[in-house]
Scaffold this motif. Structure first.
Motif, mmCIF file in Angstrom:
data_model
loop_
_atom_site.group_PDB
_atom_site.id
_atom_site.type_symbol
_atom_site.label_atom_id
_atom_site.label_comp_id
_atom_site.label_asym_id
_atom_site.label_seq_id
_atom_site.Cartn_x
_atom_site.Cartn_y
_atom_site.Cartn_z
ATOM 1 N N ASN A 280 0.821 -1.208 0.000
ATOM 2 C CA ASN A 280 0.000 0.000 0.000
ATOM 3 C C ASN A 280 0.858 1.263 0.000
ATOM 4 O OD1 ASN A 280 -2.371 -1.470 0.016
ATOM 5 N ND2 ASN A 280 -2.540 -1.472 2.250
ATOM 6 N N ARG A 281 1.927 1.236 0.787
ATOM 7 C CA ARG A 281 2.829 2.391 0.819
ATOM 8 C C ARG A 281 3.521 2.572 -0.538
ATOM 9 N NH1 ARG A 281 4.171 3.622 6.242
ATOM 10 N NH2 ARG A 281 2.159 3.695 7.314
ATOM 11 N N TYR A 282 3.881 1.454 -1.162
ATOM 12 C CA TYR A 282 4.523 1.527 -2.478
ATOM 13 C C TYR A 282 3.557 2.123 -3.503
ATOM 14 C CZ TYR A 282 6.597 0.021 -6.891
ATOM 15 O OH TYR A 282 7.110 -0.004 -8.158
ATOM 16 N N ASN A 283 2.309 1.694 -3.456
ATOM 17 C CA ASN A 283 1.311 2.218 -4.383
ATOM 18 C C ASN A 283 1.138 3.723 -4.202
ATOM 19 O OD1 ASN A 283 0.917 -0.373 -5.311
ATOM 20 N ND2 ASN A 283 -0.918 -0.744 -4.072
ATOM 21 N N GLN A 284 1.089 4.183 -2.955
ATOM 22 C CA GLN A 284 0.938 5.612 -2.689
ATOM 23 C C GLN A 284 2.137 6.409 -3.206
ATOM 24 O OE1 GLN A 284 0.353 5.863 1.527
ATOM 25 N NE2 GLN A 284 -1.678 4.939 1.488
ATOM 26 N N SER A 285 3.336 5.871 -2.976
ATOM 27 C CA SER A 285 4.552 6.562 -3.422
ATOM 28 C C SER A 285 4.636 6.603 -4.945
ATOM 29 C CB SER A 285 5.795 5.857 -2.854
ATOM 30 O OG SER A 285 5.770 5.855 -1.441
ATOM 31 N N ALA A 286 4.295 5.481 -5.573
ATOM 32 C CA ALA A 286 4.359 5.418 -7.040
ATOM 33 C C ALA A 286 3.377 6.407 -7.664
ATOM 34 C CB ALA A 286 4.067 3.991 -7.506
ATOM 35 N N ARG A 287 2.190 6.523 -7.083
ATOM 36 C CA ARG A 287 1.201 7.468 -7.613
ATOM 37 C C ARG A 287 1.677 8.912 -7.402
ATOM 38 N NH1 ARG A 287 -2.621 5.391 -5.518
ATOM 39 N NH2 ARG A 287 -3.542 4.318 -7.289
ATOM 40 N N TRP A 288 2.290 9.172 -6.260
ATOM 41 C CA TRP A 288 2.803 10.519 -5.982
ATOM 42 C C TRP A 288 3.883 10.895 -6.989
ATOM 43 C CZ3 TRP A 288 7.734 12.128 -4.305
ATOM 44 C CH2 TRP A 288 7.815 13.470 -3.925
ATOM 45 N N LEU A 289 4.786 9.961 -7.314
ATOM 46 C CA LEU A 289 5.843 10.229 -8.285
ATOM 47 C C LEU A 289 5.263 10.464 -9.670
ATOM 48 C CD1 LEU A 289 8.558 7.625 -7.196
ATOM 49 C CD2 LEU A 289 8.684 10.112 -6.998
ATOM 50 N N LYS A 290 4.233 9.698 -10.007
ATOM 51 C CA LYS A 290 3.616 9.865 -11.321
ATOM 52 C C LYS A 290 2.966 11.248 -11.425
ATOM 53 C CE LYS A 290 0.435 7.655 -14.568
ATOM 54 N NZ LYS A 290 -0.494 6.520 -14.801
ATOM 55 N N ASP A 291 2.264 11.644 -10.366
ATOM 56 C CA ASP A 291 1.642 12.978 -10.369
ATOM 57 C C ASP A 291 2.705 14.074 -10.460
ATOM 58 O OD1 ASP A 291 -0.814 11.799 -10.129
ATOM 59 O OD2 ASP A 291 -0.945 12.059 -7.955
ATOM 60 N N LEU A 292 3.838 13.870 -9.787
ATOM 61 C CA LEU A 292 4.922 14.849 -9.809
ATOM 62 C C LEU A 292 5.505 14.982 -11.217
ATOM 63 C CD1 LEU A 292 6.644 16.736 -8.055
ATOM 64 C CD2 LEU A 292 8.233 14.830 -7.702
ATOM 65 N N GLU A 293 5.688 13.859 -11.898
ATOM 66 C CA GLU A 293 6.208 13.889 -13.263
ATOM 67 C C GLU A 293 5.257 14.616 -14.202
ATOM 68 O OE1 GLU A 293 6.829 9.845 -14.257
ATOM 69 O OE2 GLU A 293 8.664 9.622 -13.073
ATOM 70 N N GLU A 294 3.948 14.378 -14.035
ATOM 71 C CA GLU A 294 2.960 15.051 -14.888
ATOM 72 C C GLU A 294 2.959 16.558 -14.635
ATOM 73 O OE1 GLU A 294 -0.707 13.104 -14.079
ATOM 74 O OE2 GLU A 294 -0.207 11.318 -15.277
ATOM 75 N N ASP A 295 3.127 16.957 -13.372
ATOM 76 C CA ASP A 295 3.180 18.393 -13.059
ATOM 77 C C ASP A 295 4.394 19.047 -13.697
ATOM 78 O OD1 ASP A 295 0.894 18.150 -11.587
ATOM 79 O OD2 ASP A 295 1.922 17.972 -9.642
ATOM 80 N N GLU A 296 5.541 18.346 -13.688
ATOM 81 C CA GLU A 296 6.763 18.890 -14.280
ATOM 82 C C GLU A 296 6.612 19.030 -15.782
ATOM 83 O OE1 GLU A 296 9.834 16.255 -13.047
ATOM 84 O OE2 GLU A 296 10.077 17.173 -11.065
ATOM 85 N N LYS A 297 5.933 18.066 -16.419
ATOM 86 C CA LYS A 297 5.700 18.140 -17.862
ATOM 87 C C LYS A 297 4.839 19.336 -18.211
ATOM 88 C CE LYS A 297 6.147 13.183 -18.837
ATOM 89 N NZ LYS A 297 5.436 11.961 -19.301
ATOM 90 N N GLU A 298 3.822 19.603 -17.389
ATOM 91 C CA GLU A 298 2.941 20.739 -17.637
ATOM 92 C C GLU A 298 3.698 22.064 -17.488
ATOM 93 O OE1 GLU A 298 -0.373 20.415 -15.050
ATOM 94 O OE2 GLU A 298 -1.239 18.676 -16.081
#
Length: 301
Positions: A280-298
């Protein structure tokens, strides 16, 4: 307990003994019949529970399952039933039991054409029996049925519960694909439901990827986790999803009530609970990193 400490029997009265006994908790069983086909009756599929104590060698019997077994007699006295017989034996009730019926979200989709995947080894097949009866009644009433894949598991052929009825349903189209895993065949490796799910990954994903597909699983909680691991692997290997995509896919199914479970089991061991926490912690971290990457792309765009 009294047999292990015989001196207590002379010091504790029966009334005092009964006073300290905990109240029996209600036993929950899935209804194994359909109100559409049997509006005034309900059926259960109950396995007699017996556990042998490792140190003493004595057997402990399930209170409710053995009471139900003692409270019924076989209609045909000539019928012989062994411990793993697939015969449907219930008949003349010789005692009464107190029961209550609760509402459940574990039910078929309103659209009979929706694809369905069911996993129910052993007595886990109980609620699915009601589903099969409902589909049989709908088919008789002229409704078109969608595909229905069933994964059942048992030890051997004589442990195949309701085998005659299930094979008849498979022939008539109520069940379109019946897969059975046998775990105790002589000279054969053990095979469980998660193994036959793995063998049919392409077909399973074809059904799961349909936005109207419903998935049901009933039985031991550890078995359900093992099958879920196979489904996640299928979504990645066949569906091409990454880890976050797989997590979101099944979360969407659960939120839409298309992924339903009816499981039971003992309290999880520490290592199993820890494994779930880490995931569960891994899933939360992976989603946070994905959101961070999308924000940087924007921001760069």
């Amino acid at each position: 307990l009294l047999e292990q400490f015989p001196l207590t029997t002379s010091k504790v009265s029966l009334a005092k003994f009964i006073e300290v006994l905990p109240r029996l908790k209600p036993r929950h069983y899935s209804i194994a019949s359909s109100s559409e086909m049997n509006p005034t009756k309900l059926q259960l599929s109950v396995g007699k529970l017996s556990i042998t104590h490792k140190s003493t060698g004595k057997s402990r019997h399930g209170v409710c399952s053995h009471f139900l077994a003692r409270s019924t007699t076989v209609a045909n006295s000539d019928t012989e039933v062994d411990a793993y017989s697939s015969a449907v034996v219930c008949a003349n009730v010789t005692s009464y039991v107190r029961l209550g019926i609760t509402r459940s979200t574990f039910r078929l989709p309103k659209d009979y054409k929706a694809p369905i995947i069911m996993v129910g080894p052993g007595t886990g097949i109980a609620p699915m029996l009601g589903f099969f009866q409902a589909r049989e009644k709908a088919k008789a009433d002229g409704f078109d049925l969608g595909p229905c894949t069933v994964f059942f598991g048992c030890r051997a052929e004589n442990d195949f519960l309701h085998s005659d009825r299930m094979r008849t349903w498979a022939k008539t189209g109520v069940i379109t694909d019946l897969q059975v895993a046998f775990s105790r065949l002589p000279g054969q490796p053990k095979e469980y439901v998660q193994h036959i799910v793995r063998k049919r990954r392409k077909k399973v994903w074809e059904m799961l990827s349909d936005p109207s597909c419903h998935y049901y699983i009933c039985g031991d909680s550890q078995m359900a986790e093992d099958v879920f691991d196979e489904l996640k692997a299928t979504s990645k290997l066949v569906g091409g999803l990454d880890h976050i995509g797989s997590v979101d896919f099944f979360r969407k199914m659960k939120n839409e009530r298309r992924y339903q479970t009816d499981t039971w089991g003992v309290v999880e061991k520490r290592d199993v609970a820890l494994k779930k926490l880490v995931e569960n912690r891994y899933n939360q971290s992976a989603r946070w990193l994905k959101d961070l990457e999308e924000d940087e792309k924007e921001e760069t765009s």
